[in-house]
Design a protein around this motif. Structure first.
Motif, PDB file in Angstrom:
ATOM      1  N   MET A   1      19.825  13.246  16.180  1.00 46.80           N
ATOM      2  CA  MET A   1      20.543  12.034  15.792  1.00 46.80           C
ATOM      3  C   MET A   1      19.546  10.900  15.601  1.00 46.80           C
ATOM      4  N   ALA A   2      19.765  10.091  14.583  1.00 51.05           N
ATOM      5  CA  ALA A   2      18.911   8.947  14.300  1.00 51.05           C
ATOM      6  C   ALA A   2      19.726   7.662  14.341  1.00 51.05           C
ATOM      7  N   VAL A   3      19.256   6.688  15.094  1.00 49.63           N
ATOM      8  CA  VAL A   3      19.836   5.353  15.104  1.00 49.63           C
ATOM      9  C   VAL A   3      19.003   4.504  14.146  1.00 49.63           C
ATOM     10  N   VAL A   4      19.620   4.080  13.045  1.00 49.85           N
ATOM     11  CA  VAL A   4      18.870   3.431  11.966  1.00 49.85           C
ATOM     12  C   VAL A   4      19.276   1.964  11.856  1.00 49.85           C
ATOM     13  N   ILE A   5      18.295   1.092  12.016  1.00 49.32           N
ATOM     14  CA  ILE A   5      18.509  -0.354  11.937  1.00 49.32           C
ATOM     15  C   ILE A   5      17.875  -0.854  10.653  1.00 49.32           C
ATOM     16  N   LEU A   6      18.680  -1.420   9.773  1.00 51.56           N
ATOM     17  CA  LEU A   6      18.158  -2.015   8.536  1.00 51.56           C
ATOM     18  C   LEU A   6      17.779  -3.460   8.820  1.00 51.56           C
ATOM     19  N   ASN A   7      16.560  -3.809   8.466  1.00 52.65           N
ATOM     20  CA  ASN A   7      16.041  -5.126   8.816  1.00 52.65           C
ATOM     21  C   ASN A   7      15.567  -5.886   7.581  1.00 52.65           C
ATOM     22  N   TRP A   8      15.913  -7.168   7.541  1.00 51.32           N
ATOM     23  CA  TRP A   8      15.336  -8.074   6.556  1.00 51.32           C
ATOM     24  C   TRP A   8      15.123  -9.433   7.221  1.00 51.32           C
ATOM     25  N   ASN A   9      13.869  -9.743   7.485  1.00 55.68           N
ATOM     26  CA  ASN A   9      13.498 -11.013   8.129  1.00 55.68           C
ATOM     27  C   ASN A   9      14.267 -11.224   9.428  1.00 55.68           C
ATOM     28  N   GLY A  10      14.435 -10.156  10.168  1.00 56.92           N
ATOM     29  CA  GLY A  10      15.211 -10.233  11.407  1.00 56.92           C
ATOM     30  C   GLY A  10      14.380 -10.091  12.657  1.00 56.92           C
ATOM     31  N   ARG A  11      13.183 -10.667  12.640  1.00 56.40           N
ATOM     32  CA  ARG A  11      12.285 -10.515  13.781  1.00 56.40           C
ATOM     33  C   ARG A  11      12.941 -10.910  15.104  1.00 56.40           C
ATOM     34  N   ARG A  12      13.654 -12.035  15.081  1.00 57.55           N
ATOM     35  CA  ARG A  12      14.250 -12.526  16.339  1.00 57.55           C
ATOM     36  C   ARG A  12      15.270 -11.553  16.886  1.00 57.55           C
ATOM     37  N   TRP A  13      16.010 -10.868  15.971  1.00 52.70           N
ATOM     38  CA  TRP A  13      16.998  -9.902  16.443  1.00 52.70           C
ATOM     39  C   TRP A  13      16.323  -8.638  16.972  1.00 52.70           C
ATOM     40  N   LEU A  14      15.292  -8.181  16.289  1.00 47.33           N
ATOM     41  CA  LEU A  14      14.567  -6.990  16.755  1.00 47.33           C
ATOM     42  C   LEU A  14      13.947  -7.249  18.124  1.00 47.33           C
ATOM     43  N   GLU A  15      13.325  -8.393  18.262  1.00 50.50           N
ATOM     44  CA  GLU A  15      12.698  -8.730  19.543  1.00 50.50           C
ATOM     45  C   GLU A  15      13.727  -8.828  20.652  1.00 50.50           C
ATOM     46  N   LYS A  16      14.912  -9.307  20.330  1.00 50.46           N
ATOM     47  CA  LYS A  16      15.949  -9.516  21.343  1.00 50.46           C
ATOM     48  C   LYS A  16      16.706  -8.244  21.696  1.00 50.46           C
ATOM     49  N   PHE A  17      17.049  -7.440  20.667  1.00 48.28           N
ATOM     50  CA  PHE A  17      17.978  -6.336  20.902  1.00 48.28           C
ATOM     51  C   PHE A  17      17.368  -4.937  20.847  1.00 48.28           C
ATOM     52  N   LEU A  18      16.207  -4.787  20.225  1.00 44.74           N
ATOM     53  CA  LEU A  18      15.616  -3.456  20.119  1.00 44.74           C
ATOM     54  C   LEU A  18      15.270  -2.849  21.477  1.00 44.74           C
ATOM     55  N   PRO A  19      14.794  -3.614  22.462  1.00 45.39           N
ATOM     56  CA  PRO A  19      14.526  -3.010  23.773  1.00 45.39           C
ATOM     57  C   PRO A  19      15.754  -2.337  24.390  1.00 45.39           C
ATOM     58  N   THR A  20      16.933  -2.945  24.222  1.00 39.18           N
ATOM     59  CA  THR A  20      18.161  -2.361  24.771  1.00 39.18           C
ATOM     60  C   THR A  20      18.554  -1.109  24.002  1.00 39.18           C
ATOM     61  N   VAL A  21      18.369  -1.130  22.683  1.00 33.54           N
ATOM     62  CA  VAL A  21      18.653   0.065  21.882  1.00 33.54           C
ATOM     63  C   VAL A  21      17.785   1.231  22.352  1.00 33.54           C
ATOM     64  N   LEU A  22      16.499   0.973  22.559  1.00 32.96           N
ATOM     65  CA  LEU A  22      15.584   2.020  23.017  1.00 32.96           C
ATOM     66  C   LEU A  22      15.950   2.501  24.419  1.00 32.96           C
TER      67      LEU A  22
END
Length: 349
Positions: A1-22
């Protein structure tokens, strides 16, 4: 299974929410598909999240083509059975993913499922409310207007456990959508003509027509910021919503239903444009008219898409359909919450 996040200029969201996704990936591969961001999103992922697989698109392909290309890359490089389309501005919770996957594994007829979507907020009251995009599962009225359990237009309900069930729905949100890889590729993914907005409704409608089911599972919860990439008041979003809403019913209504649905939709859209004009929202009013003009000029393209995936189910054969008019119920009769809608007007499919 792959969890796929599409990003466009979303650094603040990746920094905030990616740790919880992982932290709560439950063994899934986490992928960030970048749509040619001009911020330092790519650098951040490479430096701070080495476990994340990165796919870089050369240009901003929009939501639809961005996901289509990313999932095609994954399809050719790995044998994933399931994909999760996850917005970058979503906070997942512990054990959010296993029950969604279990539903698809236990019910082969189900091709896609969404969890409960609540608002991400530091405010306790707001955090208890359903979120605009998906809430407690997606529905359509007889004219194809989308709404959700827990959200009618911009009116949100508070989650009191009233939608903790699991059930078939007309559509599941693209903010957090688990879909079978085989079904995704059989449908050719998202229709790129949409670019963004309502593309997941179109996908789910095509899945139902192809004999699959789409479900909501209330035992899993995620929190969505909403409007993280495009503000609600943006005239471009108004344009996309009205354009794609009209295309949605044109593509997916049966031949017998289409003339009546189109005429009524056009009339209601013009009423909405007039209302925007009287409220001083001139740019939004123009956006509605531009949306109609676009659909009219590109009608042959929509016809081709309609022929590719022919509408099969009548409105009274589709689960998650309200056989009344949501516009009339909400604006004329003051029905502001899902339970206020007449149960007699929901189909029994």
């Amino acid at each position: 299974m792959a969890v796929v996040i599409l990003n466009w200029n979303g650094r603040r969201w990746l920094e905030k929410f990616l740790p919880t996704v992982l932290a709560h990936a439950d063994g899934a591969t986490v992928v960030v598909a970048d749509n040619a961001s001009t911020d330092d999103s790519v650098e951040l992922v490479g430096r701070a999240f080495p476990r994340v697989q990165l796919i870089q698109n050369a240009t901003n392909l929009g939501f639809c083509e961005g996901y289509n290309q990313a999932l095609e890359v994954l399809h050719t490089t790995a044998a994933f059975r399931y994909y999760v389309l996850l917005n970058s501005d979503v906070e997942v919770t512990a054990n959010w993913l296993p029950p969604l996957r279990a539903l698809l594994e236990q019910q082969p007829s189900v091709a896609a499922v969404q969890p409960k979507i609540r608002q991400y907020s530091a405010d306790v009251v707001e955090r208890a409310q359903f979120e605009y995009a998906g809430a407690g599962g997606g529905y359509l009225d007889r004219l194809g207007y989308p709404f959700c359990r827990g959200r009618l237009f911009d009116t949100l309900e508070t989650d009191r456990g009233q939608y903790d069930d699991s059930r078939p729905v007309a559509w599941a949100t693209g903010a957090c959508l688990l879909v079978r890889a085989t079904a995704w590729h059989a449908m050719d993914g998202l229709d790129t003509a949409y670019f963004a907005h309502m593309e997941e409704i179109d996908l789910c409608w095509r899945l139902w027509n192809a004999g699959h089911e789409v479900w909501y599972y209330g035992g899993s919860t995620v929190f969505h910021v909403g409007g993280g990439t495009l503000a609600k008041s943006n005239p471009h979003k108004t344009y996309l919503n009205f354009r794609n809403g009209l295309a949605l019913v044109y593509k997916n209504s049966t031949a017998a239903e289409l003339p009546g649905v189109l005429v009524q939709r056009l009339l209601l859209d013009w009423v909405a444009a007039l209302r925007l004009l009287t409220q001083g929202q001139v740019a939004d009013c123009r956006a509605v008219l531009r949306a109609h003009w676009y659909v009219a000029r590109h009608v042959r393209g929509w016809q081709q898409r309609r022929r590719q995936f022919p509408p099969r189910l009548r409105i009274d054969e589709r689960p998650g359909v309200y056989l009344g008019s949501l516009v009339w119920a909400y604006f004329a009769k003051g029905k502001r919450a899902f339970p206020a809608l007449s149960r007699k007007l929901f189909n029994k499919a």
